[in-house]
Design a protein around this motif. Structure first.
Motif, PDB file in Angstrom:
ATOM      1  N   LYS A   2       0.834  -1.197   0.000  1.00  0.00           N
ATOM      2  CA  LYS A   2       0.000   0.000   0.000  1.00  0.00           C
ATOM      3  C   LYS A   2       0.871   1.250   0.000  1.00  0.00           C
ATOM      4  N   GLU A 164      -5.463   7.076  -9.296  1.00  0.00           N
ATOM      5  CA  GLU A 164      -5.413   6.265 -10.525  1.00  0.00           C
ATOM      6  C   GLU A 164      -3.994   5.742 -10.790  1.00  0.00           C
ATOM      7  N   GLU A 167      -2.864   3.105  -8.154  1.00  0.00           N
ATOM      8  CA  GLU A 167      -3.487   1.799  -8.410  1.00  0.00           C
ATOM      9  C   GLU A 167      -2.790   1.070  -9.566  1.00  0.00           C
ATOM     10  N   LYS A 168      -2.458   1.854 -10.600  1.00  0.00           N
ATOM     11  CA  LYS A 168      -1.831   1.252 -11.781  1.00  0.00           C
ATOM     12  C   LYS A 168      -0.457   0.662 -11.427  1.00  0.00           C
ATOM     13  N   GLU A 170       0.621  -0.145  -8.392  1.00  0.00           N
ATOM     14  CA  GLU A 170       0.472  -1.245  -7.421  1.00  0.00           C
ATOM     15  C   GLU A 170       0.075  -2.550  -8.118  1.00  0.00           C
ATOM     16  N   LYS A 171      -0.744  -2.427  -9.168  1.00  0.00           N
ATOM     17  CA  LYS A 171      -1.165  -3.632  -9.908  1.00  0.00           C
ATOM     18  C   LYS A 171      -0.013  -4.212 -10.718  1.00  0.00           C
TER      19      LYS A 171
END
Ligand code: PRP
Ligand code: URA
Length: 208
Positions: A2, A164, A167-168, A170-171
């Motif tokens: 995170k 945004e 998240e990108k 982290e993925k």
């Protein structure tokens, strides 16, 4: 992992001045550098120290010391270089690499134009510097290029990040720890961070 956001009244205060459109180039640069120093301080929380003996004026003692040679800072040009002063004040002997990329104004896709990094990246902790994490496109390209050169432990330091972009990254790269001074609200239709601070590169270098 995170994303870690610096939550501190002093950071909010400094960000308020940084974001203000009336803040001039000199003060903007100084604040970018200072906030980068705080980000680096936070990112070093898990640093492993080497035990060593030193002698104070009073007695000998065992204490921990950082092997500064194990670190590499990689600013993403241009805006990332604004953070370099601050982090180098904290770890002066770290190696420095540069990744040149800019976001195409129409497609928002990063365009790479320069890549020069220290040798033995696999033996170092690699810390990417970029004040703005917007769509995450530049960050992902930088991480991929560094992994291709052998980097195993990567951290990403940004001043303002959009949900945004976080998240990108982290993925795509769950092993990369992101640190930011603030997670903002969203991206606008031009993929600028809202409320953000505008164009970081232009404000650091006074080009607009
Ligand atoms: C900015 C910023 C990041 C990138 C972020 O650089 O410094 O590198 O945009 O956007 P992204 O997350 O959507 O990829 P810019 O392309 O404006 O180049 P500059 O630093 O040369 O001004
Ligand atoms: N790059 C910037 O400099 N600012 C933003 O808000 C987004 C990308």
């Amino acid at each position: 992992m995170k994303a870690i956001e610096l939550k501190h009244p002093l950071i909010e205060h400094k960000l308020a001045i940084l974001r203000d459109k009336h803040t001039g180039t000199k003060e903007f640069r100084e604040l970018v550098s200072e906030i980068a120093m705080f980000l680096c301080y936070e990112a070093m929380k898990d640093a492993v120290l080497e035990q060593t003996e030193i002698e104070t004026p009073i007695c000998k003692m065992q204490t921990g010391k950082l092997d500064e040679d194990k670190y590499a800072f990689i600013p993403i040009l241009r805006a990332g270089t604004g953070m370099l002063d601050g982090v180098i004040r904290v770890i002066p002997n770290a190696k420095i690499g540069h990744i040149g990329m800019y976001r195409d104004e129409k497609t928002f896709i990063p365009v790479n134009y320069y890549f020069k990094v220290p040798k033995d990246l696999e033996k170092r902790e690699v810390i990417i510097l970029d004040p703005m994490l917007a769509t995450g496109g530049s960050g992902i390209d930088a991480i991929e290029a560094l992994k291709a050169k052998g980097a195993k432990k990567i951290k990403f330091l940004s001043i303002i990040a959009a949900p945004e972009g976080i998240e990108k990254i982290e993925k795509a790269h769950p092993d990369v720890q992101i640190y930011c001074a603030h997670i903002d609200d969203h991206l606008n239709e031009n993929k600028y961070i809202v409320p953000g601070l505008g164009d970081a590169g232009d404000r650091i270098f006074g080009t607009k």
